[in-house]
Design a protein around this motif. Structure first.
Motif, mmCIF file in Angstrom:
data_model
loop_
_atom_site.group_PDB
_atom_site.id
_atom_site.type_symbol
_atom_site.label_atom_id
_atom_site.label_comp_id
_atom_site.label_asym_id
_atom_site.label_seq_id
_atom_site.Cartn_x
_atom_site.Cartn_y
_atom_site.Cartn_z
ATOM 1 N N GLY A 347 19.557 19.286 -5.315
ATOM 2 C CA GLY A 347 19.024 20.643 -5.236
ATOM 3 C C GLY A 347 19.357 21.475 -6.441
ATOM 4 O O GLY A 347 18.654 22.449 -6.755
ATOM 5 N N SER A 348 20.423 21.128 -7.159
ATOM 6 C CA SER A 348 20.816 21.882 -8.347
ATOM 7 C C SER A 348 20.189 21.350 -9.633
ATOM 8 O O SER A 348 20.461 21.878 -10.722
ATOM 9 N N SER A 349 19.352 20.296 -9.532
ATOM 10 C CA SER A 349 18.661 19.785 -10.720
ATOM 11 C C SER A 349 17.699 20.843 -11.242
ATOM 12 O O SER A 349 17.247 21.738 -10.504
ATOM 13 N N THR A 350 17.361 20.759 -12.513
ATOM 14 C CA THR A 350 16.460 21.747 -13.115
ATOM 15 C C THR A 350 15.059 21.599 -12.548
ATOM 16 O O THR A 350 14.682 20.558 -11.999
ATOM 17 N N ALA A 356 9.399 16.334 -12.742
ATOM 18 C CA ALA A 356 9.283 14.959 -13.245
ATOM 19 C C ALA A 356 9.554 13.926 -12.157
ATOM 20 O O ALA A 356 9.261 12.739 -12.343
ATOM 21 N N SER A 357 10.093 14.388 -11.026
ATOM 22 C CA SER A 357 10.381 13.503 -9.895
ATOM 23 C C SER A 357 9.372 13.688 -8.766
ATOM 24 O O SER A 357 9.612 13.245 -7.637
ATOM 25 N N THR A 358 8.270 14.327 -9.072
ATOM 26 C CA THR A 358 7.225 14.595 -8.075
ATOM 27 C C THR A 358 5.922 13.948 -8.533
ATOM 28 O O THR A 358 5.527 14.085 -9.694
ATOM 29 N N PHE A 359 5.243 13.258 -7.605
ATOM 30 C CA PHE A 359 4.048 12.498 -7.959
ATOM 31 C C PHE A 359 2.964 12.698 -6.909
ATOM 32 O O PHE A 359 3.260 12.909 -5.726
ATOM 33 N N THR A 360 1.727 12.626 -7.348
ATOM 34 C CA THR A 360 0.592 12.693 -6.432
ATOM 35 C C THR A 360 0.174 11.284 -6.063
ATOM 36 O O THR A 360 -0.086 10.442 -6.937
ATOM 37 N N VAL A 361 0.144 11.021 -4.768
ATOM 38 C CA VAL A 361 -0.247 9.712 -4.247
ATOM 39 C C VAL A 361 -1.759 9.706 -4.080
ATOM 40 O O VAL A 361 -2.327 10.578 -3.406
ATOM 41 N N VAL A 362 -2.441 8.755 -4.689
ATOM 42 C CA VAL A 362 -3.904 8.679 -4.596
ATOM 43 C C VAL A 362 -4.303 7.254 -4.239
ATOM 44 O O VAL A 362 -3.486 6.323 -4.260
ATOM 45 N N ALA A 363 -5.583 7.090 -3.899
ATOM 46 C CA ALA A 363 -6.107 5.759 -3.621
ATOM 47 C C ALA A 363 -5.999 4.886 -4.862
ATOM 48 O O ALA A 363 -6.124 5.359 -5.999
ATOM 49 N N GLY A 364 -5.743 3.616 -4.677
ATOM 50 C CA GLY A 364 -5.582 2.705 -5.793
ATOM 51 C C GLY A 364 -6.805 2.668 -6.695
ATOM 52 O O GLY A 364 -7.943 2.623 -6.214
ATOM 53 N N LEU A 365 -6.590 2.702 -7.992
ATOM 54 C CA LEU A 365 -7.702 2.682 -8.939
ATOM 55 C C LEU A 365 -8.499 1.384 -8.846
ATOM 56 O O LEU A 365 -9.704 1.369 -9.068
ATOM 57 N N ALA A 366 -7.820 0.273 -8.539
ATOM 58 C CA ALA A 366 -8.494 -1.023 -8.460
ATOM 59 C C ALA A 366 -8.872 -1.404 -7.040
ATOM 60 O O ALA A 366 -9.719 -2.284 -6.842
ATOM 61 N N ASP A 367 -8.280 -0.757 -6.044
ATOM 62 C CA ASP A 367 -8.542 -1.067 -4.636
ATOM 63 C C ASP A 367 -8.175 0.170 -3.831
ATOM 64 O O ASP A 367 -7.014 0.571 -3.810
ATOM 65 N N PRO A 368 -9.146 0.803 -3.171
ATOM 66 C CA PRO A 368 -8.843 2.049 -2.451
ATOM 67 C C PRO A 368 -7.858 1.874 -1.301
ATOM 68 O O PRO A 368 -7.281 2.862 -0.841
ATOM 69 N N ARG A 447 15.181 -7.092 -2.173
ATOM 70 C CA ARG A 447 14.368 -6.314 -1.243
ATOM 71 C C ARG A 447 14.858 -4.867 -1.171
ATOM 72 O O ARG A 447 14.063 -3.935 -1.083
ATOM 73 N N GLN A 448 16.171 -4.671 -1.208
ATOM 74 C CA GLN A 448 16.712 -3.309 -1.198
ATOM 75 C C GLN A 448 16.413 -2.592 -2.507
ATOM 76 O O GLN A 448 16.025 -1.412 -2.513
ATOM 77 N N ASP A 449 16.584 -3.301 -3.623
ATOM 78 C CA ASP A 449 16.314 -2.702 -4.933
ATOM 79 C C ASP A 449 14.848 -2.322 -5.102
ATOM 80 O O ASP A 449 14.517 -1.476 -5.939
ATOM 81 N N SER A 450 13.962 -2.946 -4.345
ATOM 82 C CA SER A 450 12.530 -2.678 -4.474
ATOM 83 C C SER A 450 11.982 -1.833 -3.326
ATOM 84 O O SER A 450 10.758 -1.720 -3.170
ATOM 85 N N SER A 451 12.852 -1.230 -2.537
ATOM 86 C CA SER A 451 12.439 -0.384 -1.420
ATOM 87 C C SER A 451 12.681 1.090 -1.757
ATOM 88 O O SER A 451 13.774 1.455 -2.219
ATOM 89 N N PHE A 452 11.650 1.912 -1.500
ATOM 90 C CA PHE A 452 11.738 3.331 -1.824
ATOM 91 C C PHE A 452 11.096 4.145 -0.699
ATOM 92 O O PHE A 452 10.006 3.807 -0.221
ATOM 93 N N GLY A 453 11.790 5.195 -0.311
ATOM 94 C CA GLY A 453 11.296 6.025 0.781
ATOM 95 C C GLY A 453 10.506 7.215 0.256
ATOM 96 O O GLY A 453 11.039 7.998 -0.539
ATOM 97 N N PRO A 454 9.245 7.381 0.657
ATOM 98 C CA PRO A 454 8.506 8.587 0.299
ATOM 99 C C PRO A 454 9.039 9.794 1.072
ATOM 100 O O PRO A 454 9.153 9.743 2.306
ATOM 101 N N VAL A 455 9.414 10.835 0.362
ATOM 102 C CA VAL A 455 10.025 12.007 0.992
ATOM 103 C C VAL A 455 9.325 13.259 0.489
ATOM 104 O O VAL A 455 8.471 13.214 -0.406
ATOM 105 N N THR A 456 9.702 14.390 1.071
ATOM 106 C CA THR A 456 9.138 15.672 0.653
ATOM 107 C C THR A 456 9.339 15.867 -0.865
ATOM 108 O O THR A 456 10.397 15.598 -1.406
ATOM 109 N N ALA A 457 8.273 16.311 -1.499
ATOM 110 C CA ALA A 457 8.301 16.443 -2.960
ATOM 111 C C ALA A 457 9.350 17.442 -3.414
ATOM 112 O O ALA A 457 9.553 18.497 -2.779
ATOM 113 N N TRP A 458 10.013 17.132 -4.536
ATOM 114 C CA TRP A 458 10.992 18.046 -5.097
ATOM 115 C C TRP A 458 10.326 19.293 -5.675
ATOM 116 O O TRP A 458 10.940 20.363 -5.726
ATOM 117 N N ALA A 459 9.095 19.153 -6.100
ATOM 118 C CA ALA A 459 8.435 20.317 -6.716
ATOM 119 C C ALA A 459 7.025 20.493 -6.126
ATOM 120 O O ALA A 459 6.427 19.549 -5.651
#
Length: 459
Positions: A347-350, A356-368, A447-459
């Motif tokens: 929470g104290s990050s700039t 830079a840690s927030t991304f828009t999730v969209v349909a795949g460019l090669a496969d929706p 498997r753990q190193d390649s697992s990521f949880g989508p969470v509420t955006a930082w920005a």
């Protein structure tokens, strides 16, 4: 107590005989064609194999995978026939909802004129159905039965058979089921054009063409043939080491991946490994063979059944999200100088770090049905030299594939693993807090190193 030695392979015998004088030398499913696409949100791809074991041909294990690479044990010793052996098991999902096995019923030393059948409702618990005597005069051995479902829905078994006149020269025959219960079969018909001295013939139909992958028992290479009719005549057009798989390979099984490519699995009995290789030009060229993680050296001759099942990852598109590491929960995806890294974000990050840690999730460019990710400047996450980075979309198909990922279930609740669309079996994975597209090694750490949880955006 005496330790039981590994079960001898019939191929061990055949290979050993190759050093004998010429007079003594032994020579010897894709169920329908589904459209290839990533599984829709909330669904998952499931691949199932039922191999016998290198150490035991009296039972089979059941393994499943969501990516056709990382097979994990569903049940050990899932089926043991009431008598005889179980080798070279081929698995089918039938229209009645049941799974069916057909298999070789004896080890290589024995005369073997039957093939076995078993059934399951859940892939884990199997019931013996019957042993079927293949009605060929002077039959010596009926080996490696393989399911093949034609585009008209007819169910067939392709079985390799030899006669008492030369018990090591095999020819592929077709048996067609004459009832929906798979208990009655047509008279055997030899596949014209493939001919004697071929074993483990596996068929795939693509469009109007039948494609056969079959092992030449003299050269020990898997050969390739095509025909316009199931019974043939087939034309063998690729021989020797045409695909770069090497010799002493057998038990081919071919399935279509989610990205439309084709994958062949084969038993590398000469070196004790089990391999896969991919093709994206309708079987003309293939990737270098790669040993399957975990099961290589344990599993023997199997086929694969592919399904789309419920319960897969679900992630909304056209929304912003941040992605948290499943095993380093203070660390998040972040664009740092156009490279994707995994720094600590709090929470104290700039505000710049949060953006830079927030991304828009969209349909795949090669496969929706797949996913792509945009940063705040509109650049897309893609891999380049297997490093994860952000670049502007150049509109090419290569970029679209590089920037598309297939969602696979992660190691913790809500976590997702992101498989590369154009390099199946490779995942976004952090190493030294940098994100790469690395090949799975089947370990829990990967498997753990390649697992990521989508969470509420930082920005």
């Amino acid at each position: 107590m005496t330790t039981r030695p590994p079960t001898p392979s019939r191929r061990t015998l055949l290979r050993a005989m190759a050093v004998l004088p010429a007079s003594a030398v032994l020579v010897g499913e894709l169920p329908g064609t589904a459209l290839a696409a990533a599984p829709p949100s909330g669904s998952a791809t499931r691949y199932t194999i039922v191999p016998f074991l290198n150490s035991n041909d009296g039972t089979v294990n059941v393994y499943q995978s969501d990516d056709a690479t990382d097979f994990r044990l569903l049940k050990s010793s899932a089926y043991t026939p009431p008598s005889n052996r179980i080798r070279d098991a081929s698995v089918l999902k039938h229209t009645d909802g049941f799974y069916y096995l057909t298999y070789t019923t004896h080890t290589w030393q024995d005369v073997s004129t039957t093939i076995g059948f078993a059934r399951s409702s859940d892939r884990a618990n199997w019931t013996f159905l019957y042993d079927y005597t293949v009605p060929i005069a002077n039959l010596s051995r009926a080996w490696a039965p393989e399911w093949f479902v034609d585009s008209d829905g007819s169910v067939n078994v392709i079985v390799s058979c030899s006669l008492t006149s030369n018990e090591w020269i095999f020819t592929p025959y077709r048996l067609r089921a004459t009832n929906s219960a798979l208990t009655a079969w047509s008279s055997p018909v030899a596949l014209s054009g493939i001919g004697a001295n071929h074993i483990d013939t596996y068929l795939v139909k693509s469009g109007s063409t039948y494609h056969a992958f079959t092992k030449n028992e003299t050269t020990k290479y898997i050969e390739y043939a095509t025909a316009s009719s199931l019974n043939g005549p087939y034309t063998i057009s690729r021989t020797g080491d045409w695909a770069g798989w090497g010799s002493y390979r057998e038990g081919p099984s071919v399935i279509q991946l989610d990205n439309g490519g084709w994958r062949i699995f084969f038993d590398g009995y000469g070196d004790g490994s089990y391999y896969y290789s991919d093709s994206y030009d309708t079987f003309a060229t293939w990737s270098a063979p790669t040993a399957l993680p975990v099961i290589s050296g344990t599993a023997r001759h199997f086929t694969v059944v592919k399904e789309t099942v419920s319960g897969g990852p679900s992630l909304a598109r056209n929304v912003t999200r941040s992605f948290r590491s499943a095993n380093y929960t203070t660390r998040y995806w972040q664009n740092q100088s156009s490279l994707l890294n995994l720094p600590v974000v709090t929470g104290s990050s700039t505000s710049a770090e949060k953006t830079a840690s927030t991304f828009t999730v969209v349909a795949g460019l090669a496969d929706p049905n797949g996913y792509s990710f945009r940063d705040s400047s509109g650049n897309y996450l893609r891999h380049w030299d297997f490093r994860a980075r952000f670049d502007a979309n150049d509109g090419t198909s290569t970029f679209a594939k590089d920037a598309t990922f297939i969602a696979r279930t992660g190691t913790s609740s809500g976590a997702i693993r992101w498989e590369s669309y154009n390099y199946p079996g490779r995942y976004l994975r952090h190493y030294d807090y940098q994100l790469r597209v690395d090949r799975t090694d089947g370990t829990e750490l990967f498997r753990q190193d390649s697992s990521f949880g989508p969470v509420t955006a930082w920005a």
